[in-house]
Design an enzyme around this catalytic site. Structure first.
Site, PDB file in Angstrom:
ATOM      1  N   GLU A  97      -5.435   5.987  10.070  1.00 59.08           N
ATOM      2  CA  GLU A  97      -4.952   7.357   9.901  1.00 59.08           C
ATOM      3  C   GLU A  97      -5.126   8.153  11.200  1.00 59.08           C
ATOM      4  OE1 GLU A  97      -3.235   8.227   7.447  1.00 59.08           O
ATOM      5  OE2 GLU A  97      -3.598  10.266   6.780  1.00 59.08           O
ATOM      6  N   LYS A 115      -0.039   6.238  14.906  1.00 59.15           N
ATOM      7  CA  LYS A 115       1.126   6.149  14.034  1.00 59.15           C
ATOM      8  C   LYS A 115       2.407   6.437  14.830  1.00 59.15           C
ATOM      9  CE  LYS A 115      -1.096   6.999   9.552  1.00 59.15           C
ATOM     10  NZ  LYS A 115      -1.053   5.731   8.811  1.00 59.15           N
ATOM     11  N   VAL A 128      -1.144   1.733   9.122  1.00 56.46           N
ATOM     12  CA  VAL A 128      -2.188   1.543  10.133  1.00 56.46           C
ATOM     13  C   VAL A 128      -3.214   2.668   9.986  1.00 56.46           C
ATOM     14  CG1 VAL A 128      -0.599   0.376  11.706  1.00 56.46           C
ATOM     15  CG2 VAL A 128      -0.936   2.845  11.928  1.00 56.46           C
ATOM     16  N   SER A 160      -2.079   9.240   4.141  1.00 58.12           N
ATOM     17  CA  SER A 160      -2.577   9.983   2.991  1.00 58.12           C
ATOM     18  C   SER A 160      -2.735  11.466   3.306  1.00 58.12           C
ATOM     19  CB  SER A 160      -3.899   9.391   2.499  1.00 58.12           C
ATOM     20  OG  SER A 160      -4.734   9.058   3.560  1.00 58.12           O
ATOM     21  N   HIS A 205       3.563   7.063  -0.292  1.00 53.23           N
ATOM     22  CA  HIS A 205       2.109   7.114  -0.445  1.00 53.23           C
ATOM     23  C   HIS A 205       1.678   6.270  -1.635  1.00 53.23           C
ATOM     24  CE1 HIS A 205      -1.646   9.753  -1.424  1.00 53.23           C
ATOM     25  NE2 HIS A 205      -1.971   8.687  -0.729  1.00 53.23           N
TER      26      HIS A 205
HETATM   27  P1  NAI Z   1      -7.445  -0.237   6.963  1.00 52.40           P
HETATM   28  O1  NAI Z   1      -8.375   0.114   8.029  1.00 52.40           O
HETATM   29  O2  NAI Z   1      -7.920  -1.082   5.842  1.00 52.40           O
HETATM   30  O3  NAI Z   1      -6.188  -0.969   7.561  1.00 52.40           O
HETATM   31  C1  NAI Z   1      -5.512  -0.553   8.704  1.00 52.40           C
HETATM   32  C2  NAI Z   1      -4.917  -1.765   9.344  1.00 52.40           C
HETATM   33  O4  NAI Z   1      -4.058  -1.347  10.383  1.00 52.40           O
HETATM   34  C3  NAI Z   1      -5.941  -2.688   9.983  1.00 52.40           C
HETATM   35  O5  NAI Z   1      -5.723  -4.005   9.495  1.00 52.40           O
HETATM   36  C4  NAI Z   1      -5.665  -2.568  11.440  1.00 52.40           C
HETATM   37  O6  NAI Z   1      -5.943  -3.769  12.155  1.00 52.40           O
HETATM   38  C5  NAI Z   1      -4.196  -2.250  11.454  1.00 52.40           C
HETATM   39  N1  NAI Z   1      -3.740  -1.664  12.701  1.00 52.40           N
HETATM   40  C6  NAI Z   1      -4.361  -0.746  13.460  1.00 52.40           C
HETATM   41  N2  NAI Z   1      -3.619  -0.479  14.537  1.00 52.40           N
HETATM   42  C7  NAI Z   1      -2.506  -1.223  14.451  1.00 52.40           C
HETATM   43  C8  NAI Z   1      -1.373  -1.388  15.276  1.00 52.40           C
HETATM   44  N3  NAI Z   1      -1.228  -0.733  16.402  1.00 52.40           N
HETATM   45  N4  NAI Z   1      -0.418  -2.244  14.871  1.00 52.40           N
HETATM   46  C9  NAI Z   1      -0.555  -2.923  13.726  1.00 52.40           C
HETATM   47  N5  NAI Z   1      -1.602  -2.809  12.927  1.00 52.40           N
HETATM   48  C10 NAI Z   1      -2.581  -1.969  13.278  1.00 52.40           C
HETATM   49  O7  NAI Z   1      -6.859   1.143   6.442  1.00 52.40           O
HETATM   50  P2  NAI Z   1      -6.199   1.499   5.048  1.00 52.40           P
HETATM   51  O8  NAI Z   1      -7.213   2.019   4.129  1.00 52.40           O
HETATM   52  O9  NAI Z   1      -5.342   0.373   4.634  1.00 52.40           O
HETATM   53  O10 NAI Z   1      -5.286   2.737   5.440  1.00 52.40           O
HETATM   54  C11 NAI Z   1      -4.054   2.577   6.070  1.00 52.40           C
HETATM   55  C12 NAI Z   1      -3.230   3.834   5.879  1.00 52.40           C
HETATM   56  O11 NAI Z   1      -3.056   4.079   4.493  1.00 52.40           O
HETATM   57  C13 NAI Z   1      -3.858   5.088   6.434  1.00 52.40           C
HETATM   58  O12 NAI Z   1      -2.838   5.912   6.921  1.00 52.40           O
HETATM   59  C14 NAI Z   1      -4.506   5.716   5.229  1.00 52.40           C
HETATM   60  O13 NAI Z   1      -4.643   7.092   5.368  1.00 52.40           O
HETATM   61  C15 NAI Z   1      -3.484   5.391   4.184  1.00 52.40           C
HETATM   62  N6  NAI Z   1      -3.959   5.378   2.811  1.00 52.40           N
HETATM   63  C16 NAI Z   1      -5.186   4.880   2.481  1.00 52.40           C
HETATM   64  C17 NAI Z   1      -5.625   4.881   1.193  1.00 52.40           C
HETATM   65  C18 NAI Z   1      -6.952   4.304   0.851  1.00 52.40           C
HETATM   66  O14 NAI Z   1      -7.384   4.494  -0.300  1.00 52.40           O
HETATM   67  N7  NAI Z   1      -7.610   3.625   1.742  1.00 52.40           N
HETATM   68  C19 NAI Z   1      -4.792   5.409   0.095  1.00 52.40           C
HETATM   69  C20 NAI Z   1      -3.488   5.838   0.534  1.00 52.40           C
HETATM   70  C21 NAI Z   1      -3.117   5.834   1.843  1.00 52.40           C
END
Ligand code: NAI
Length: 709
Positions: free
Chosen positions: A403, A408, A401, A430, A451
């Site tokens: 960051e 979280k 979800v 991340s 990760h």
């Molecule tokens: P994103 O914004 O694309 O996706 C996050 C998703 O979580 C959204 O679909 C949102 O609706 C959902 N969400 C939010 N609150 C929620 C809840 N209470 N219950 C269920 N779902 C919920 O973000 P992204 O890029 O996928 O990042 C997600 C995680 O992965 C973060 O912790 C980020 O730091 C980490 N990350 C991201 C990378 C990247 O390149 N974007 C690389 C490695 C890790």
């Protein structure tokens, strides 16, 4: 029956089947197997009872090339001795093709490197019609070149243009394509392979290679024909474009083709051997083989997994957050046969995640990488939902979800309320320390960082992060999942930015900070590429989003307080963020993005005027790599990374750090502790304490130690 080779004579045809030791590994060439091959085959050349020879394998693969363990050890030999060994194989194959009797390769399985070179020395190549078989000369991928005649025979057989492409890119191809190119004479059903090979050995009247026939001309034109000229100019340009001059292997392979093809084959082979030895003694090649071959395969096989924990097999996992990362993780599980509950804030968001998975699968089918039925089955394994109760049977749940720590924390609580007490909870954070997130967990021993990298379907690495309380069983079982869904893990300890983001971040920050010193932006990015990084620092900064870098720094500052060390990049990033130039996302960052192209933002040099005297290119390259080396050593000193293999594999798979050195730890060893120490001390004097060498480096230098012993 020998140890590595089975030989029998049937009705005038000698059939040699390779089955090298150890039995469970594919056939390879080393001193022992080559010795036995030579002792077995030479007598046949003169044996009046033998009319022809068929060479095949009694293992699933034909022969997959040189034994790389042996090659790694060969560097300890005097060069002249090693050169003679390379020549021995070349001369044996020369004698083989001039023995006067038909020699046929029955290619029953993958024939690459030395295995395919042996086949090229045969008069006829017959291959089994199996889709899994690959043939070719992939040596350059490990920093080597074909040293058993491949650079000489392949172009003489199919022409310089096609051969140069295959050799310098290390491409392997299926047998059908090889047959179309003229590398293989006949493709037959697998069960008829041997009979057909024997028949061809009987039928062949003139057992002579084209290049041994008087008046031979290279098909498609000689080196100095207009076509040859075009091929080599184009080829050299292509090699330079793809390697930025960092990989000697494609260049030396092309050199062997260029010079060798202007000479009789026996002279050409000597050039090939000389170039091969040059590469084999280059310490960069050793680093490449160590990481790209051994390190990667050990990581994939989970070599360091705690052995005492029984292997866990997965049938069902959960992924929370169906966004960019979540849908990618769910896709990896689904195509590997694992059921996935994909949970988001509402049914629609979860369904959107599933649709994105569908799009990846459709694309894979379109490209012929996946069958339609497998794609359908994979998609059916994804179960979108907004209900936490649906997680009940999941053996492991990964949250991906937003960051945000509080978000979280609450997600972790809700997940744990729904799943079995022994199920694992993983976080794809991340930046947030795992031990901190584990505080929200009622079973921190079952909590772990997983990760993934974006885009998940393309990036093989998973950085597995141990929290303070993560148990050994949790680590082992989490590694089992990583393997089960087709990814490659490295294991690191908790800490800010873990390993990959922390070290990679220094590259970006160092490059961005140079703007403030008056280094020309184009020089910064080009120096990064020339040093061997996949992208310039400013390009990367735009890609990951300058605003995100800004936010991460704010968070770091808040967490560290007075201990935060200001960076030259800080002012540049503040400046860009104030102007809303966040990078690619906003079509405006250090570059302007328009119509699919990009060019440097013209005003950049107005705001960061270039100094009159620009630093030497090498000085910038050194800074950009040394800053990563120093941070890696700090990670090792702090125990964030414990093994150089993890640093190497993680750096290549995680951020594409110079594969030609074998990764960041191999780079440190390549430079050598003493030199790295002296250069970093000088850099620290000039640029500040971020270059200050850690104790680990000082002790390595004092004791003459390397990371790899
Ligand atoms: P994103 O914004 O694309 O996706 C996050 C998703 O979580 C959204 O679909 C949102 O609706 C959902 N969400 C939010 N609150 C929620 C809840 N209470 N219950 C269920 N779902 C919920 O973000 P992204 O890029 O996928 O990042 C997600 C995680 O992965 C973060 O912790 C980020 O730091 C980490 N990350 C991201 C990378 C990247 O390149 N974007 C690389 C490695 C890790």
């Amino acid at each position: 029956m020998g140890t590595h080779l089975d030989a029998r004579i049937e009705d005038g045809i000698a059939i040699l089947s390779f089955a090298t030791q150890p039995a469970h590994q594919p056939n390879t060439f080393n001193d022992a197997t080559i010795g036995e091959f030579e002792e077995t085959i030479r007598p046949l050349f003169a044996d009046p009872d033998v009319r022809g020879i068929v060479i095949t394998s009694s293992k699933p693969d034909f022969i997959v090339g040189a034994d790389l363990q042996m090659l790694a050890g060969a560097r300890a030999l005097p060069r002249a001795t090693f050169f003679e060994r390379v020549r021995r194989m070349q001369l044996l194959l020369r004698d083989l093709e001039r023995c006067g009797k038909p020699v046929v390769a029955a290619i029953n399985g993958t024939a690459v490197g030395g295995g395919f070179e042996l086949a090229l020395a045969c008069h006829v190549r017959v291959a089994a019609d199996l889709p899994a078989i690959r043939v070719g000369l992939p040596e350059v991928k490990l920093g080597l070149l074909p040293g058993a005649g491949g650079t000489q025979r392949m172009p003489r057989l199919i022409g310089i243009r096609e051969a140069l492409g295959l050799i310098t890119q290390g491409k392997t191809i299926p047998v059908g394509k090889a047959a179309a190119l003229g590398l293989i004479h006949e493709v037959v059903p697998a069960d008829q392979l041997l009979a057909r090979a024997v028949a061809r050995a009987r039928e062949l009247e003139q057992a002579v290679q084209p290049w041994d026939v008087k008046g031979f001309r290279v098909p498609g034109g000689e080196v100095h024909s207009p076509g040859g000229f075009e091929t080599f100019t184009g080829g050299n340009a292509m090699i330079t474009k793809e390697t930025w001059g960092n990989y000697p292997a494609p260049r030396l392979a092309a050199d062997a083709v260029y010079h060798g093809l202007q000479l009789p084959i026996d002279q050409g082979l000597k050039i090939e051997a000389r170039n091969f030895v040059e590469l084999a003694y280059d310490p960069k090649t050793a680093g490449m083989i160590r990481t790209l071959f051994f390190g990667m395969s050990e990581a994939k096989r989970l070599k360091t997994r705690p052995k005492s924990v029984p292997i866990k097999s997965y049938s069902s996992i959960g992924v929370i957050g169906a966004g960019l990362m979540g849908h990618g993780i769910a896709h990896a599980a689904a195509i590997n046969g694992v059921e996935v509950v994909l949970l988001d804030v509402d049914a629609k968001a979860a369904e959107t995640g599933k649709e994105r998975i569908g799009a990846i699968l459709t694309e894979a089918v379109r490209k012929g990488r996946l069958s339609e039925s497998d794609a359908k089955a994979a998609l059916a394994r994804v179960h979108p939902t907004a209900e936490y109760e649906r997680l009940t049977g999941c053996q492991l749940v990964i949250e991906a979800v937003f960051e945000k720590r509080e978000l979280k924390n609450s997600v972790i609580e809700r997940v744990e309320a729904a799943i079995a007490p022994d199920a694992i909870v993983g976080s794809n954070t991340s930046t947030l320390p795992i031990s901190g997130l584990a505080r929200a967990s009622k079973r921190p021993d079952r909590f772990i960082g997983l990760h993934f990298f974006s885009p998940v379907q393309k990036m093989p690495l998973v950085e597995v992060i141990l929290g303070e309380q993560t148990s050994e069983a949790t680590l082992a079982e989490a590694l089992d999942l990583v393997k089960a869904i087709g990814k490659t893990p490295i294991v690191v300890r908790d800490g800010r930015g873990f390993f990959t983001s922390r070290v990679f971040g220094t590259y970006v920050t160092e490059g961005v900070g140079m703007l403030a010193e008056g280094v020309r932006p184009a020089l910064i990015d080009n120096a990064g590429r020339l040093a061997g990084m996949p992208m310039g620092a400013l390009t990367v900064a735009d890609m990951v989003n300058i605003d995100l870098s800004h936010k991460i720094r704010q968070q770091t500052k808040a967490d560290l307080g007075d201990a935060y060390q200001p960076q030259p990049a800080d002012g540049v990033i503040d400046f860009m963020v104030e102007r809303g130039r966040y990078g690619q996302k906003t079509n405006a960052g250090f570059f302007d993005y328009q119509d699919g192209g990009k060019r440097l933002w013209p005003e950049l040099t107005t705001h960061f005027p270039p100094a009159e005297r620009q630093p030497e290119l090498e000085a910038i390259e050194r800074r950009l790599l040394h800053i990563q080396a120093i941070e890696t050593l700090r990670c090792m000193e702090e125990g964030v990374v414990q093994r150089p293999q993890d640093a190497d594999v993680g750096s290549i798979l995680g951020w594409g750090f110079c594969p030609f050195y074998g990764g960041i730890a191999s780079y440190i060893d390549y430079v050598g502790a003493a030199r790295l120490l002296a250069e970093c001390e000088a850099l620290a004097r000039e640029h500040g304490p971020r270059f200050a060498p850690p104790e680990l480096l000082k002790s390595m230098a004092a004791e003459g130690r390397a990371l790899y012993q």
